[in-house]
Design a protein around this motif. Sequence first.
Motif, PDB file in Angstrom:
ATOM      1  N   ARG A  36       2.689 -12.317  -1.865  1.00 18.79           N
ATOM      2  CA  ARG A  36       1.744 -11.213  -1.969  1.00 18.79           C
ATOM      3  C   ARG A  36       1.705 -10.721  -3.406  1.00 18.79           C
ATOM      4  O   ARG A  36       2.724 -10.314  -3.954  1.00 18.79           O
ATOM      5  N   ARG A  79      -5.860 -15.958  -0.255  1.00 19.47           N
ATOM      6  CA  ARG A  79      -6.588 -15.191   0.762  1.00 19.47           C
ATOM      7  C   ARG A  79      -6.474 -13.695   0.481  1.00 19.47           C
ATOM      8  O   ARG A  79      -5.495 -13.219  -0.103  1.00 19.47           O
ATOM      9  N   GLN A  81      -7.063  -9.657   2.122  1.00 12.17           N
ATOM     10  CA  GLN A  81      -7.157  -8.803   3.299  1.00 12.17           C
ATOM     11  C   GLN A  81      -7.630  -7.419   2.873  1.00 12.17           C
ATOM     12  O   GLN A  81      -7.316  -6.964   1.782  1.00 12.17           O
TER      13      GLN A  81
END
Length: 269
Positions: A36, A79, A81
């Motif tokens: 992350r 990706r 979010q």
Amino acid sequence: MVREGIAPVLNRKQDRPASEPIIEIKGLSFFYGRERVLQDVNIPIFPHRVTAVMGPSGCGKSTFLRVLNRLYELVPGARAQGEVLFRGRNILEEKVDVVELRRRIGMVFQRPNPFPKSIYDNVAYGPRIHGVRRRELNEIVERALRRAALWDEVKGRLKKSALELSGGQQQRLCIARALAVEPEVLLMDEPCSSLDPMSAARIEELIAELADGLTVVVVTHNLQQAARVSRYAGVFLAGGELAEFGLTRQVFSSPRDPRVRDYLAGRFG
């Protein structure tokens, strides 16, 4: 505390009150595989203003920029979010036309990357892809080069290779290439880092001028540059945390987070 020599010098046009955000980031987290690199970022981007994004190396600044027009999709396993609302629509939705998104939210990179084509063809490249008719290209190319403060320097050699230009001219050519498709937002990732001081100063002047007609988000390691060109500023810290965001003068003069105070004072970064 502000590092000596840093004092926000704002463009007067930017000093007007801002309207509603053109981009609003809500709860954004970003991953490269399992790693992350951005965590729960919430930030508004106001129209016709320059927003500077600062922070130490590796804190996710450039990744943040690439989320805003989904350039991250070129990296396998990347990706996002959360929500990135551009004029009220979440651009992270699969059904968004990414080609059209990248026309409306353009990008200028850290190092000048002109195509091995003529100056004219570099600027005309985007409009041609989007179906602009040939007879309209001359006007578009001239307008973009004028907006990028390059027209007077190259108008007599438009058919010459773009690779013959100096580094600063190449960067302004890349800005003209982005402007040629009439974006609403221009993202700039360390646009002055590879330039000499005089060329960098010209790009800074250009950034302030461009904000009169579009929205600019610029990533920079140069705190003085952020203070000079931006109306709003955000500071990312390790782990992709947005530790501070607000009016540039407030971020520099009275940051709420003591870690940001230390970063701006040069104690790390």
